[in-house]
Design an enzyme around this catalytic site. Structure first.
Site, PDB file in Angstrom:
ATOM      1  CD  GLU A   1      34.380  33.467  37.330  1.00 35.33           C
ATOM      2  OE1 GLU A   1      33.624  33.424  36.327  1.00 35.33           O
ATOM      3  OE2 GLU A   1      34.293  32.680  38.287  1.00 35.33           O
TER       4      GLU A   1
ATOM      5  CD  GLU B   1      29.363  33.676  38.782  1.00 39.24           C
ATOM      6  OE1 GLU B   1      28.511  32.845  38.438  1.00 39.24           O
ATOM      7  OE2 GLU B   1      30.170  34.183  37.993  1.00 39.24           O
TER       8      GLU B   1
END
Length: 714
Positions: free
Chosen positions: A253, A182
């Site tokens: 995710e 991320e």
């Protein structure tokens, strides 16, 4: 097309008897991953090896497989594996190789998210704290010191996997690796050093020649051949897609609930909502969906990040104890079966999309051979919708997707749950209500004269403790030159908790929260005309796990004053302070059986509501195989050890907005227990009653309901 856009280098495995077997080659194109020459739609689940125990791994993986998963995904935890530079630990719960081999033994694939920054609600985002002391380092930037150590660790893990033959290119289970995590969330903060770091990280990873693709999640500028992937709850709606038409659409995710913090309330995400957004992603040509978490587990020891609970993603399809949570597990299982049943057409057919109206639409996959699959969507949150598709009328439930395996018959609806719900029950197995069974030790509160580390300023907490303890004592002493009427101690802190002791009298505590950057403590105190001693215990409940410039974060006390009603304010911020890292009991490790005699334990009447007190007792292992937990609902805040192993921090006294504790049950893995004489040690920080805690067994009322979907698994 350049080779890396579609295929990873072929590797041949030599078999011992002289035969040759071609290992699975993993590549990709714009539609999906390609394994052994076959396109795949894959369902994956995150299970983190250190958040459970090796004894739990086989059952967790087996339940994931039974739930229709093809892949187990895990982070790699740098701070666990390299606690000191070039000193590595891969044993017990940290045995990554054993975990990956168990995945392989059960016939599943693995996705290895090396990071090595992971966030993951894990203390310091997975970085070992010694990294903080590397001269000139800036984490996650085009910074030579950081890149040196990041590359070292990444290479260490890749070489370990290669040495055990664990990449699919070697015949092993690992089909994907992830570098960074991320990063786009923080990339802009590093200005020109951000994009260049992304390019370096991708090139470094690909250069390690694992023989399988690399991914970067939430990284729209992921350089070729690295695949950019989506994280979130609604990637079917939010993902802008791969940054190249030659890369597949992947979701690393899919949050099955959300992280929980002390003082917070659980986030409940329904099985129907997960199924809707997963199915939508597949309908939009997604090929890989990973549930984060499929089993959350436990933040044992001091591994949770700032304010995060010891229980992690307990609302996942497999709960903290590894028990199946229904209907989430079963509803997703049925969805996996339905999509698997349709997968050939989904991968080979031509997709078209059209609208029935403002809130209803269809995604259709049509093969030349006649195979047809349709996804009928109703985006209306409240109302049913009737649509005509291929001259057939279909009733769609609110916020639902119906899967038509032959464009005629519905085999699954995301809003129709056919799995029975279950409930989890805690049954008291043993109470600890006998004072005769307990002993206590009151930790020593240091004064200024007891400390060897001194400074003329308030030191930063994390850099002083080096994450060796949650606790840092700030001590000072002074003699009043003038009277101070109605003195009030005023403390400002960027830590998480502060306790104040003046002249060996405990005056109270204050704390912040996950959503606040600091807090203030104010309390009337008593001073004398002689020497006054101030001892302030600063506490961190985990280190920060996210954001840019972690290496520059400040925690701990920032201001200390004594305010007088008439005489003004006496500022102690820049006077001389003495420091002690940790509690005495921690330093002496009195939670270990062999170190119990390092202090004098008292067998007299047990104190309750007493801060800075250690308690110990012994207990027998409960019979049977049900999971075990400690009910600590009458305790305050601290840490608990079983047979020398920390099962985590507890913070029962931090209640949520509804006036209830965020967590009262604390998982005790059965593998930690002996048949009898198990040592239980508690460090109570604010005051609690150990005479009312209990050892519970956890059970679940589960009814396996056969359905017409079960034949799809045969």
């Amino acid at each position: 097309m350049v080779w890396w856009l579609s295929w990873v280098v072929v590797v041949v495995t030599i078999i011992g008897d002289g035969g040759v077997s071609r290992a699975d080659v993993v590549g990709y194109d714009g539609r999906s991953l390609i394994i052994g020459g076959q396109r795949k739609i894959l369902f994956s689940g995150s299970i983190h090896y250190p958040r459970s125990t090796p004894e739990m791994w086989p059952s967790l993986i087996a339940k994931a497989k039974e739930g229709g998963l093809h892949v187990i995904q895990t982070y790699v935890f740098w701070n666990l594996h390299e606690p000191r530079p070039n000193q590595y630990n891969f044993i017990g719960r940290y045995d990554l190789v054993r975990f990956i081999k168990e995945i392989h033994a059960q016939g599943l694939y693995a996705c290895l998210r090396i990071g090595p920054f992971i966030e993951s609600e894990w203390t310091y985002g997975g970085f070992p704290f010694w990294l903080h002391d590397v001269p000139g380092i800036i984490y996650r930037s085009d910074n030579e010191p950081f890149k040196f150590y990041m590359q070292n660790f990444t290479t260490k893990i890749v070489n370990l996997m290669k040495s055990e033959g664990l990449y699919a290119s070697q015949g092993g289970p690992i089909i994907l690796s992830q570098i960074e995590n991320e990063y786009q969330n923080v990339e802009a903060a590093f200005k020109e050093k951000g994009p260049s770091y992304v390019r370096w990280a991708a090139e470094m990873a690909v250069g390690l020649q694992t023989g399988v693709p690399w991914v970067m999640c939430k990284q729209s500028d992921a350089p070729d051949p690295v695949i950019n992937t989506c994280n979130g709850m609604k990637c079917g709606e939010t993902f802008q897609g791969p940054n190249s038409p030659n890369k597949p659409s992947m979701w690393t995710e899919n949050w099955t609930s959300f992280y929980e913090v002390f003082g917070g309330e659980p986030y409940l995400r329904s099985a129907e909502d997960i199924a809707f957004h997963t199915t939508l992603f597949i309908a939009k040509k997604g090929c890989y969906v990973n549930y984060y978490m499929y089993h959350g587990g436990t933040n044992f020891g001091r591994t949770g990040a700032s304010y995060f609970k010891t229980s992690y993603y307990d609302q996942a399809p497999l709960d903290e104890y590894g028990l199946i949570r229904q209907p989430k597990w079963g509803h997703l299982r049925q969805m996996h079966a339905a999509i698997k049943f349709c997968s050939a057409t989904l991968l080979q057919g031509v997709q078209t999309n059209f609208s029935f109206g403002q809130l209803q639409e269809a995604y259709v996959f049509q093969e030349e051979s006649g195979g047809c699959v349709a996804f009928l969507l109703n985006n209306d949150q409240k109302n049913n919708a009737t649509v005509q598709f291929r001259n057939i009328s279909f009733e769609l439930l609110p916020k639902s997707i119906s899967i038509l395996s032959d464009c005629e018959h519905v085999i699954f609806s995301t809003a129709t749950v056919k799995t029975e719900y279950n409930e989890r029950t805690a049954t008291s197995n043993q109470k600890f209500d006998s004072e005769d069974g307990w002993e206590e030790f009151k930790d020593v509160i240091p004064n200024f004269s007891d400390t060897s580390l001194k400074s003329n300023s308030l030191l930063e907490h994390m850099n002083t403790t080096k994450d060796e303890s949650d606790y840092l004592w700030y001590t000072s002493s002074f003699q009043q030159n003038s009277s101070c009427s109605e003195p009030v101690l005023h403390i400002e802190s960027l830590g998480h908790v502060a306790h104040a002791i003046v002249n060996n009298i405990y005056f109270g505590t204050a704390h912040g929260s996950h959503d606040a950057k600091g807090f203030t403590f104010e309390m009337p105190i008593l001073l004398n005309n002689e020497m006054n001693n101030i001892s302030i215990l600063s506490v961190m409940v985990g280190l920060p796990d996210s954001g840019p410039f972690l290496e520059s974060r400040f925690a701990g006390l920032t201001k200390v004053e004594i305010q007088c009603s008439k005489e003004g304010t006496f500022n102690f911020t820049n006077q001389e302070w003495g420091y002690q890292v940790g509690m005495l009991g921690e330093k002496l490790q009195i939670y270990n059986d062999q170190n119990l005699s390092n202090v004098a334990w008292s067998k007299t009447k047990i104190s309750t509501n007493q801060p800075f007190t250690w308690y110990k007792t012994v207990f027998d292992r409960p019979k049977g195989n049900d999971p075990v937990a400690l009910d600590l609902s009458t305790m305050g805040k601290g840490e608990v050890w079983i047979n020398g192993q920390s099962i985590g921090r507890y913070w029962v006294s931090f209640q949520n907005s509804k006036g209830t504790s965020s967590q009262t049950l604390y998982h005790v893995p059965r593998s930690l227990l002996k048949s009898s004489e198990n040592l239980l040690v508690l460090l109570e920080e604010v005051g609690g009653n150990p005479l009312r805690i209990s050892l519970d067994t956890i059970s679940i009322n589960y009814i396996h309901e056969h359905s017409h979907y079960d034949h799809l698994y045969q």
